[in-house]
Design an enzyme around this catalytic site. Structure first.
Site: not given
Lengths: 892, 892
Positions: B21, B91, B100, B102, B337, B455, B561, B770, B772-773, B775, B838, B858
């Protein structure tokens, strides 16, 4: 490239080039021992053979020809001739001995002419023609793969025709006729004549030896055992002038260990046969005599043998296993190799050879196969007993040792029978925490499911009870108190014997031998302790286990699992109530009761390990593991449903509902360890407080308690700090309440991959690390041990897709890499941080070597593996021995 | 340290020091805009307050005093005096706005004397006394926390006594009396007199603002939202000369967005009230007017507002959200703002501002919140509709979008109803592969179990169907075709609406809005594509999904898949037969049939992606996932058991036996992916051959097919080489059979931790990687996603033990570290190796930024997230904007 070395040329240490047998023959020759003249065709020549598309290069044949000429000169005999003919044996011999390699061919060089020469020079026609028929028979079988039975049938026919019963009773002329018959069989089967040219025989034999290197059995064996080209690449061939132990009463053949391989006692141990060839000792047609008999029967030869043994030991610094032949009073050595012996003999000979001045303490330690030491701490089945025993089934040997007892299929019965003094084998599909009291009461445990980290396996190992798990061919019918294996039906009360080392279950009670913690063994452990750098602690959860570990040399407890304590019969009920508590208040109330029990547990174990560190791990397993099994419960419910609903049924249903609520798809990666500590902080608070109270009360009694507290399953700094804040608060409270400033180290397991990756930050907050390599291995491979060990791991091992079971030996490239990343980062952040390992790898020699290498402070192993860890630690500290020197560097 | 900056001094970009502000007020003042005079007490002063044990340092009070004097000079008013009194508002204002903190206090400086001064200077006694009673009321409530109802009751009493109904009807003298009553209430509640000294009021207000920084709500909010001190550390305080929108018909107050935040259209959007103060707009007692009305009602002021908006936008380069007050014909700005807007408005304003020359294309891309773009590709529930709607339950929003339909509890019914045109919501405890046909037929899916990788979640996401999972409060009674939530009972046929974004299930059909792929959106994507460096591919298993992905801008398929293809109704039976086959021959026979089907699948998808790479992953899930669920089966068996045994029953029992045999304790880490490929090589062989056949037949038709084949779950080089050998053999066969030299890259997933650690060796054997993030994250944390997301992860987030859900954003310290280790090692071994990702992180902006940083080639995301990935990729390539420059560097 020199393709051939005479025995006086080759280096006795170059097994890679000359093969084990060849190197031994060279060494012995150069030691001046009586080895018949001969030469080695190198493994390089073998590789050359394969590089030439399985053709023996002309240059090699030329070399062979020249070498035979040289042999003629050395021996004064003539190759393939009537005139005092030169005969040789041809034996394969790679750097590592393996099955599927070509058998030895004897008497090579005999033909229609030289057989006469042999008759003349030996003065024994019978011997000459018998040697010739042996050559044809062996040659046909070994080189051309012809069915040996065809020849046996011909001999039988000849015996019938001549009305004799023994081969040796056949006369010269009959033998001569047999040679003719053999040649006919040979020609019919191979569509070619038996080669009577000695050099052609030799060339064919060489080809056959080289070919056997790529034979199916040998290839599979090498794959299975990880024998890569850097270990053994091709086979050598030993061409040795024949000597004959079957030339009459002044001839003999024998095999001898320079020391007793079963006891290690310093006396020759072996057998011999007068007037016989090597194969006769194994064949069993005549019973060989104990070597000690020779002292009276052939005293001169015996003395020669004894002197030779001494000379060999003093050269090789190892008890030897030798083959010898006495040819008409002339003593010859045909082979020597280091004797294989059991753990007791290994220990005994180590001690003895040191006192004889043969080796130093360091080599005494180095030569021990640490793996086998566990034999000395468990009962073992007497080897004589297994031969005639009935095998019931085979599972995974999960906890070593031998045990016998009557089959019992339910826990209550096993407990009551065991407690009343009957030796019991508990048989279950799988076990659960509430079965633990029955473990105490049983002599051994057998399950049809699970792998080496299944509940049964881990608990049994901790108690040192023999255990076989995953005996999947055993169908257990608990209702009818029977089980059926492939062939045998077991009823309750049938006597069984388990071999926890091999995983074999035998019917009846077999003879077993008690363990020996001999003075020699203690001496070796003392030496090893003085050498090793890595600390050795025990995985122990009970005061009994702690005392045992201490006796075996543990320097502390590296892993004290607190959940085991909840499984005892006086508290599992309380623990279940705690899980079922509906409010935090109720839970705290029950925890207060459990706290009293835990404080007692801790007090006892800390006292048992007085003056040594005890690393207490906070509760690790998911809560649902303490609730009854779902499948079992459903069955019970189905039965109960038939009767009127009772309050008890309702209660059980509620427990079941809770179990369902807590159940997980992948419990291994679920709500457990510190995650339970965070969602139910009151459980860990109770445990931490119990440790403090126990330690403080002991210290007030002047007992030096040294607990450490360890948080399991930590994956992030935030998790650890959450617990650390609780610990700090309790420490503060305790210090105020008891006016005690006791210091209890607070550290973390590193068993979650992420913990290894953020070790720099964790090390700043933790006083110590302890690698949980069981879980770390599971997470690194994404292998659930319970699943893979029974499913595809055996196939992976068979297909050579994995070198060693990563749950037995640390996987250096994967898990090891993480351990190195973690240790390095931790030490960089806090140089003096204590880093240990408490997975089962802590008792595995090659894993211990790796831990030593990366600077781990201590390993923690189950009590029975403590001696292994001590010796392996010493071996790692020593490093490999300097190679034995040989006058001959590579060859000439 | 300078603790106070006047608005003409402070830097408009220093939000950390001056708060959001304060910085805005400074910036506007320095732009020459009409801001009432005032100053900012810095966040440094706030930190100083806490460092001084919550005491306002005397030096700060001195500074405040001097600043007030300065303000007196600027305004010509006098602090706390009868003589044209200076009044201020106070303010709070931190760098980040948070709950929360004032509330604003207005009219500070009024007391028994200055109230008369205000009456005189304003010529309005009623206004003056009303302002005074407001001050006491607000001050009591905000600074001392006194219950506001006490004051409201006093006003009500006054109104009753005076027989009026509105506050504004109370006369001057009544208001004066009320001030007396208020002071009494204040004194009684606080045990002190109301402070009539203006400086004392200000000091108390300052203390209260500083204290509110550590108030419970603010602290929890900061913890929950990861607002650490480097983001916001302490609050600033704005002290502003009062201006009054409630001084009569020529006064007003209002809030305005410079552009429409719902549509992005370029017109002012907001509300105002004549003769009112700021709080009246929110309070709702009077209905504000649309800002467009002002054009007629106060044309001069409207023109001033319009000019101001333009000036603000041209300065801030962002649509603004402002507060203004008109005080007796004088226009004042009280706050500005950046405007919050939805995705559509964000896109529209980006395009417009570029064409207006306000910003360049780069900043147009930068300012977009990529996360929200998905809104534009799915139906959304109209926000107006949710207010009055009945919530049935809340689960995890697993696949975004809105859908309505009738509740159906079984798969067969859902399929038939859906296919006959009814809009259906499928409700199940969990789903299995055989339920997939029902997915196609349903508008949305709702499950009571599972997490974001269950699933149901994964399949629904792939299809772009709205899906809510893990609605654990929903008890489903499939037998009676009902479900009960906390409060509502659902019967089959009841209409429901799912919000897949929030996870909320509503009763009845709510109004939804169709997705918009506007021309503007396409323009933005075009710009982003030109900027980004990271490739963007799609996770797509069907030709439809491939086409959709292509439309959204996918440059290929990064994850196709193959197991999904087995779940269609014409083949799941065959697949089960294949699993049940007792011999390799039988299995091969069935596989031959499956091969034909797979070849067709591959042909279609390769054709749909012509000219772009399609990465086909070989079978990944464990075989038992294709067999019927054990629990369901048991139930069915129990029912069937009552009737006579039939052949069908026997068959089903056998399937069940097999399912039991294949069942695993931790399926996530079990016999799946390449492990199945190794134990049943014929399955992978079939798939590899089908890819070759499809690609070759297409290439013969001049269709440019670009398949890549990817092996899942690889953990070691040996595993990969095992498959590579099979691939090489099939390639050879295909090249001979079809005279085709088609090249198909062969690569590996990196989803097992060990694979990341041995990437140097894997890279030598593989053509691409590739990540497999999904797992990899599970394994790195030892978190089973299905378990943790529904169990402890919410608690972890709440307790701030984990910053962001690692399944949504890549965990940089853990998983990211492994990705870096792997990528670095791979590139060192093979510099041009293609490395992609992927996992679901491929559609997450911050994960995409990380991928860009470590040089991933990629990312692959589900079709609906492709635009997010494109924009996020561009943002990563651009990096942050240069900070806006301000004349004032730090302050003076």
């Amino acid at each position: 490239m020199k393709p051939i070395y005479f025995f006086e040329e080759g280096s006795g240490t170059n097994r890679q080039l000359l093969g084990g047998k060849g190197a031994g023959l060279c060494e012995m020759t150069q030691m001046g021992l009586p080895v018949p003249p001969g030469f080695v065709i190198t493994t390089e020549a073998c590789r050359q053979y394969y590089a030439s598309d399985r053709k023996v290069p002309a240059s090699l044949l030329e070399h062979v020809k020249n070498s035979i000429s040289k042999l003629e000169k050395k021996t004064g005999k003539t190759w393939g001739s009537r005139n005092n003919p030169l005969l040789v044996s041809v034996r394969s011999g790679a750097a590592i001995s393996m099955p599927g390699m070509m058998d030895t061919i004897l008497n090579l060089g005999l033909n229609d002419e030289s057989v006469d020469g042999l008759a003349i020079s030996s003065g024994n026609r019978h011997f000459a023609w018998d040697s010739y028929r042996r050559l044809i028979q062996l040659f046909a079988k070994v080189v051309f793969g012809i069915d040996g039975q065809l020849f046996e049938d011909a001999i039988e026919a000849a015996k019938r025709a001549n009305k004799v019963t023994l081969d040796s009773e056949l006369g010269d002329s009959t033998l001569k006729q047999l040679v003719g018959t053999f040649k006919e069989i040979f020609a019919k089967q191979t569509k070619r004549e038996f080669p009577t040219n000695a050099s052609e025989q030799l060339e064919l034999a060489i080809t056959a030896v080289f070919d056997s290197w790529m034979g199916e059995r040998a290839v599979i064996y090498r794959e299975k055992n990880g024998i890569t080209p850097d270990i053994a690449d091709g086979t050598a061939i030993n061409v040795v002038t024949m000597v004959f132990g079957n030339r009459g009463g002044n001839s003999a053949t024998g095999v001898v260990f320079t020391r007793n391989p079963g006891t290690g006692l310093k006396h020759m141990f072996g057998e011999y046969l007068v007037n016989a060839q090597g194969e006769d000792i194994v064949a069993g047609a005549r019973t060989p005599k104990q070597i000690s008999v020779m002292r009276k029967e052939m005293p001169k030869m015996y003395a020669k043998l004894e002197a030779t043994c001494k000379q060999l030991e003093s050269n090789f610094k190892e008890p030897q296993d030798i083959e010898f032949t006495i040819d008409d009073g002339n003593f010859y050595l045909l082979q020597t190799r280091n004797a294989k012996m059991n753990a007791a003999a290994m220990v005994k000979t180590s001690i003895d050879m040191v006192s004889e001045g043969l080796i130093g303490r360091e080599d005494a330690i180095r030569r021990i196969d640490a793996h086998n030491l566990e034999q000395l701490l468990h009962r073992t089945i007497d080897s004589s007993a297994t031969r005639s025993a009935t095998k019931v089934t085979t599972g995974i040997g999960a906890s070593p040792g031998a045990a016998h007892g009557v089959a019992v299929f339910d826990v209550a019965r096993a407990t009551s029978m065991g407690e009343s003094g009957t030796s019991v084998i508990l048989i279950r599909d799988e076990t659960r925490p509430e079965d633990v009291p029955a473990f105490f009461a049983s002599a051994g445990i057998l399950t049809s499911r699970g792998g080496k980290t299944s509940h049964a396996a881990v608990v049994a190992r901790g108690m040192g009870k023999p255990c076989i798990v995953g005996a999947s061919n055993l169908k257990i019918h608990a209702d009818s108190r029977t089980a059926t294996s492939e062939s045998v039906k077991i009823r309750e009360g049938d006597m069984l014997t388990l071999d926890g080392n091999t995983g074999i279950v035998y019917a009846d009670q077999l003879k077993t031998n008690a363990p020996k913690m001999t003075r020699d063994f203690k001496t070796i452990l003392g030496w090893a302790r003085a050498i090793k750098k890595t600390g050795v602690r025990a995985n122990a959860d009970t005061p009994d286990a702690a005392r045992l570990a201490r006796e075996f040399g543990a320097e502390g407890i590296g892993l004290c699992r607190t959940e085991r304590m909840f499984n005892e019969s006086d508290r599992i009920g309380l623990f279940v109530d705690m899980i079922m508590a509906k409010t935090t208040e109720k839970r705290k109330e029950i925890l207060a009761k459990l706290e009293t029990l835990q404080r007692n547990d801790f007090t006892k174990i800390l006292r048992a390990m007085e003056g040594r560190p005890v690393t207490i791990r906070l509760l690790d397993p998911p809560l649902h593991e303490f609730l009854p099994n779902r499948a079992e419960f459903s069955e019970r419910l189905a039965k109960l449903a038939k009767i009127k609903a009772t309050k008890k049924l309702e209660q059980e249903k509620e427990v079941q509902r809770r179990a369902l609520e807590l159940a997980e798809v992948n419990p291994m990666m679920g709500h457990r360890g510190v995650r339970v500590g965070i969602t139910f902080p009151e459980i860990y608070e109770m445990q931490i407080r119990a440790v403090f109270e126990a330690a403080i009360s002991l210290s007030k009694k002047k007992v030096r308690a040294m607990p450490q507290i360890m948080v399991p399953q930590v994956g992030s700094v935030a998790e650890f700090m959450f617990m650390r804040n609780i610990y700090d608060r309790i420490r503060e409270e305790m210090s105020k309440k008891h006016k005690s400033n006791i210091s209890i180290a607070f550290g973390t397991m590193i068993e979650v991959v992420r913990a290894a990756l953020v070790s720099d930050k964790l090390a700043k907050a933790a006083e110590f690390f302890s690698f949980g390599t069981n879980d770390l291995t599971q997470a690194t491979f994404s292998f659930s041990r319970e699943d893979v060990e029974s499913k595809f791991l055996p196939e992976y091992m068979a297909k050579d897709l994995i070198e060693t079971n990563p749950f037995q030996s640390i996987d250096v490239s994967g898990v090891g890499a993480l351990m190195q990343i973690s240790t390095k980062a931790a030490r960089a952040a806090k140089s003096n941080i204590e880093v240990g390992i408490c997975g089962e790898h802590g008792g595995d020699p090659s894993s211990i070597a790796f831990c030593h290498k990366i600077g781990i402070n201590y390993v923690s192993a189950s009590p029975h593996r403590i001696p292994i860890a001590i010796v392996a630690g010493a071996q790692a500290a020593l490093g490999p021995a300097k190679p034995r020197t040989s006058k001959k560097k590579r060859g000439a």
